[in-house]
Design an enzyme around this catalytic site. Sequence first.
Site, PDB file in Angstrom:
ATOM      1  N   HIS A  44      72.736  51.022  64.150  1.00  0.00           N
ATOM      2  CA  HIS A  44      71.393  50.457  64.062  1.00  0.00           C
ATOM      3  C   HIS A  44      70.378  51.531  63.678  1.00  0.00           C
ATOM      4  O   HIS A  44      70.074  52.422  64.457  1.00  0.00           O
ATOM      5  CB  HIS A  44      71.044  49.849  65.429  1.00  0.00           C
ATOM      6  N   ARG A  45      69.906  51.461  62.411  1.00  0.00           N
ATOM      7  CA  ARG A  45      69.027  52.493  61.841  1.00  0.00           C
ATOM      8  C   ARG A  45      69.700  53.868  61.907  1.00  0.00           C
ATOM      9  O   ARG A  45      69.044  54.888  62.135  1.00  0.00           O
ATOM     10  CB  ARG A  45      67.664  52.492  62.521  1.00  0.00           C
ATOM     11  N   GLU A  71      73.018  50.625  59.143  1.00  0.00           N
ATOM     12  CA  GLU A  71      72.025  49.546  59.073  1.00  0.00           C
ATOM     13  C   GLU A  71      70.630  50.103  58.849  1.00  0.00           C
ATOM     14  O   GLU A  71      70.241  51.091  59.495  1.00  0.00           O
ATOM     15  CB  GLU A  71      72.066  48.723  60.369  1.00  0.00           C
ATOM     16  N   ASP A  73      66.365  48.850  57.532  1.00  0.00           N
ATOM     17  CA  ASP A  73      65.367  47.859  57.118  1.00  0.00           C
ATOM     18  C   ASP A  73      64.741  48.325  55.816  1.00  0.00           C
ATOM     19  O   ASP A  73      64.387  49.497  55.679  1.00  0.00           O
ATOM     20  CB  ASP A  73      64.277  47.731  58.185  1.00  0.00           C
ATOM     21  N   HIS A  86      61.425  50.616  59.549  1.00  0.00           N
ATOM     22  CA  HIS A  86      61.499  49.395  60.346  1.00  0.00           C
ATOM     23  C   HIS A  86      60.158  48.710  60.555  1.00  0.00           C
ATOM     24  O   HIS A  86      59.986  47.529  60.250  1.00  0.00           O
ATOM     25  CB  HIS A  86      62.122  49.671  61.719  1.00  0.00           C
ATOM     26  N   GLU A 153      68.369  45.015  55.685  1.00  0.00           N
ATOM     27  CA  GLU A 153      67.517  43.873  56.031  1.00  0.00           C
ATOM     28  C   GLU A 153      66.317  43.800  55.095  1.00  0.00           C
ATOM     29  O   GLU A 153      65.654  44.810  54.861  1.00  0.00           O
ATOM     30  CB  GLU A 153      67.023  43.988  57.468  1.00  0.00           C
ATOM     31  N   LYS A 155      62.984  43.250  55.262  1.00  0.00           N
ATOM     32  CA  LYS A 155      62.059  43.295  56.389  1.00  0.00           C
ATOM     33  C   LYS A 155      60.702  42.714  55.995  1.00  0.00           C
ATOM     34  O   LYS A 155      60.120  43.124  54.988  1.00  0.00           O
ATOM     35  CB  LYS A 155      61.899  44.751  56.848  1.00  0.00           C
ATOM     36  N   ASP A 300      72.465  51.608  68.837  1.00  0.00           N
ATOM     37  CA  ASP A 300      71.836  52.900  68.564  1.00  0.00           C
ATOM     38  C   ASP A 300      72.791  54.055  68.851  1.00  0.00           C
ATOM     39  O   ASP A 300      72.510  55.195  68.469  1.00  0.00           O
ATOM     40  CB  ASP A 300      70.590  53.076  69.444  1.00  0.00           C
TER      41      ASP A 300
END
Length: 310
Positions: A44-45, A71, A73, A86, A153, A155, A300
């Site tokens: 995640h990020r 991952e 955004d 994000h 994503e 965003k 994370d």
Amino acid sequence: MKRHATLAVRLSFFAVAVTHTAQADTPALSQQLEDLQSFQVIAHRGASGHAPESSMAALELAHAWGADYLELDIQMTSDGELVAFHDDTLERTSNGEGHINDHTLAELKALDAGSWFNEAHPALANPAYEGAHILTLEEVLNRFDEDVRFYLETKSPELNPGVEEGLVRRLEAYDMIETGRVLIQSFDQASLLKIHDLNPDIPLIQLVWYSPAEESEGRLTEWTGVTPGPGEITDEDFQRVADYAVGLGTNYLYDGEPVISQAFVQQAQENGLAVHVYTVNEVDEMQRLIDWGMNGLFTDYPDRLIELTE
């Protein structure tokens, strides 16, 4: 449990996945769709529990540890460049101010997007994070080899008009789609449908967020209305998502309480959807969701999840 062992995937999910695969243009894309039936570690990020989110340091850590997907955004600058960031505004994770899409790429590149992490997490502070730049999508794609997969994503597409066209154009230019290296996710169903129209071979993930409805006593609803709440969702509701998406990305908890169940996961899988849950950082919750037969988790801390699944 083996690292990529299939986890309680239903036969009907396999059959629908094969249908999607039959439409794929290349063996690599077919392989990607097949891999989604197995458990996926989604960073995640990047490894954002260890380094500034969406930074090259976080992405490199996650890749070095063996995450299946990195991952990010994706948003647009005022001069039409795609960047990995994000929040809609700059204040939380940089020394800038205002909406990100009100700034040119040059203005964003002048910001420090790393020092905030050292201040927020002194035990993990690293002088190398100071002055970290906001990354363009091209910088990310150029950094990693062709075996790395990305989970991107769209965003806030209402604030980033044209992000779908720009994203698909760049992914096509980098041969990301036919090589099976990208998933695109969004809470915005219209954004996903637009991407599906632009290139129907791109595997899509419909994001959902379940929480109690204000006007009812505990009844759960979905934030954007793309599905009913988990207690009311039907096979037909799942199938409508499966018409354009290969998976569903959902929260597991709201205010510390579960909003989905193992039965929800199984029903989604039986209707042709992989289920990925965000964002899971505690090992006991990771294990519970793995035991439910989840197809993947956003975290994370990809190192924790990888250690758990090896």
